[in-house]
Write an enzyme that holds these catalytic residues in place. Sequence first.
Site, short mmCIF file in Angstrom:
data_model
loop_
_atom_site.label_atom_id
_atom_site.label_comp_id
_atom_site.label_asym_id
_atom_site.label_seq_id
_atom_site.Cartn_x
_atom_site.Cartn_y
_atom_site.Cartn_z
N THR A 208 0.84 -1.19 0.00
CA THR A 208 0.00 0.00 0.00
C THR A 208 0.88 1.25 0.00
OG1 THR A 208 -0.11 0.08 2.42
CG2 THR A 208 -1.77 -1.24 1.28
N GLU A 354 -5.56 -3.86 -1.73
CA GLU A 354 -6.09 -5.04 -1.06
C GLU A 354 -7.12 -5.80 -1.90
OE1 GLU A 354 -5.08 -2.11 2.32
OE2 GLU A 354 -5.68 -2.03 0.22
N LYS A 462 -16.38 16.01 10.21
CA LYS A 462 -17.41 15.87 11.25
C LYS A 462 -17.68 17.24 11.84
CE LYS A 462 -15.48 11.29 12.11
NZ LYS A 462 -14.36 11.48 11.16
N TRP A 467 -21.98 14.88 9.13
CA TRP A 467 -20.87 14.58 8.23
C TRP A 467 -20.95 15.44 6.97
CZ3 TRP A 467 -20.20 8.50 7.96
CH2 TRP A 467 -19.73 8.05 9.19
#
Length: 566
Positions: A208, A354, A462, A467
């Site tokens: 990654t 992944e 937030k 959100w």
Amino acid sequence: MSLVLSVCGGRPISQVSFRVGGPVRSTMQDAGLQIRGLLEHGSRVFATSTIVTATAEGHSTATFAKAGRNAARLAHALRALGVAEGDRVATFMWNNQQHVEAYFAVPAMGAVIHPLNIRLFPQQVVHIANHAEDQVVIVDDSLLPAFLPMLSGLSSVRCVIVNGSADLSAVRAQGVEAYSYDMLLRGQPDSYPWPDVDERSAAAMCYTSGTTGDPKGVVYSHRSIYLHSIAATLPDAIALSRRDLALAVVPQFHVLAWSLPYAAFLTGASLAMPDRFLAPEPLAAFIAAVRPTKGLGVPTVWGNLLRFVEAHPEIDISSMKEIGSGGAATPESMTRAYAERHGITLMQGWGMTETSPLGTFARPLAGAGAEGASAHRAGQGRFCAGVEARLIDPHDEVLPWDDISVGELQVRGPWVTGSYYGEDAGTQADRFSDGWLRTGDVGRISPDGWLTLTDRMKDVIKSGGEWISSVELENHLAGHPAVVEACVIGVPDDRWGERPLACVVLAGDPVDASELKGFLGDRIARWQLPERWVFLPAIAMTTTGKYDKRALREQYAQEALKVVMA
């Protein structure tokens, strides 16, 4: 009272006897799904398909048959150097013919191919190579100056192979064997007794990008790559065939170039490899010269190319019919510009290191009409067969696929990793839940399986208990004609906890924060509008073409950004 079934001849069911036996097994042959199968198929059935590589003089061309023979020669050479089953062979290379040859030779001989990310900081490359225990590294000559300073820190590397013309004495001076790629292959047999490796054994590994900590290793199997390649070529995904010439702008170190080399040998699609010539001008010239029909890459590359060809209309990129974009959200304005002004369909997908990476692909639905196609282009696309998905709320409850409920996306499937290489279960428990990969992405899913991401868990803003999607703000800002790039991050706020900070790159037109805020006012709720604005000459990117939001947050905390209030 007895239940009588006429199908049983009218006898009571208690009087019917059934043959009792074990489970029925299939009669199918148990043939493994291996990289050698893709190599043998492509180099024989599609022997005349080609790999076209950009060079300083123009471009070079090799057939799949030639690449197959070279892969056999490379396998013989690596075996002679002591590479055994399971050993890691790294690459530090651009996208080119020799890199494709290594993609096939190394796993087909039973070893593990490990493309190193050439854009990471040197200390990260050293950490990754040592963690993977790479033994051999194949390096392009143009990248040797960048590679040499790292060599002394590579504890397991014992041999370097240089592709191209370069002085090998600097490598040997560090006590490491060094060979020329061409000289190493010369005289080797052009066929190889490829072993019948277990399809579940390791074939390749990638790490990654490490944007939230040390890079993590993902090990792909022969089986996962084979199945992923099939999924990628399907009509509702990239839709590859032998009629295509596919431009691989996505680096081969970035999730195996999204499996494009393997998918090409599966289908016979030819490959166009731009090598190091990725700036807009040489890339446009390469497209005009070799005439690819499709391309894969990150949004920043396609955005730079779009601006260049619109400033230079004499450059002909009309051979390109479709572009696949991934790694970051693709602005709808760029998608519309390619479609309306160049006749090119730009489609985005979603995936991760992944997930090999293909999880979804946003090919417009047939009969959706212009409005429906535009709405779908704004999302990440439909899940590929084989990828299961669910949304989880903060209380670990599964949410419905109603295109309304928003939660964390979790996935599982035959090309989704179940763990990270070299890490114990305790250090990675936060990324896996009951056999599901926790992606860290936040979004919603429609009843027919269309994914729309609204943010990353770490990037969602937030504010006052609600959100705000940074991705939505970025996409709207990118739709303003004066905006070249837009990145939105959450920054601390005494009253609301967090508020959005909009970082903008302008095309040169004199536009202020108030005008951009007014532009957003017609598109999002008033309480979501940013008060803080920063105008930059460029926005830093990660090595995989995403905005480096962590760096921007650090600069804000250090008061290194000139913030304008609006």
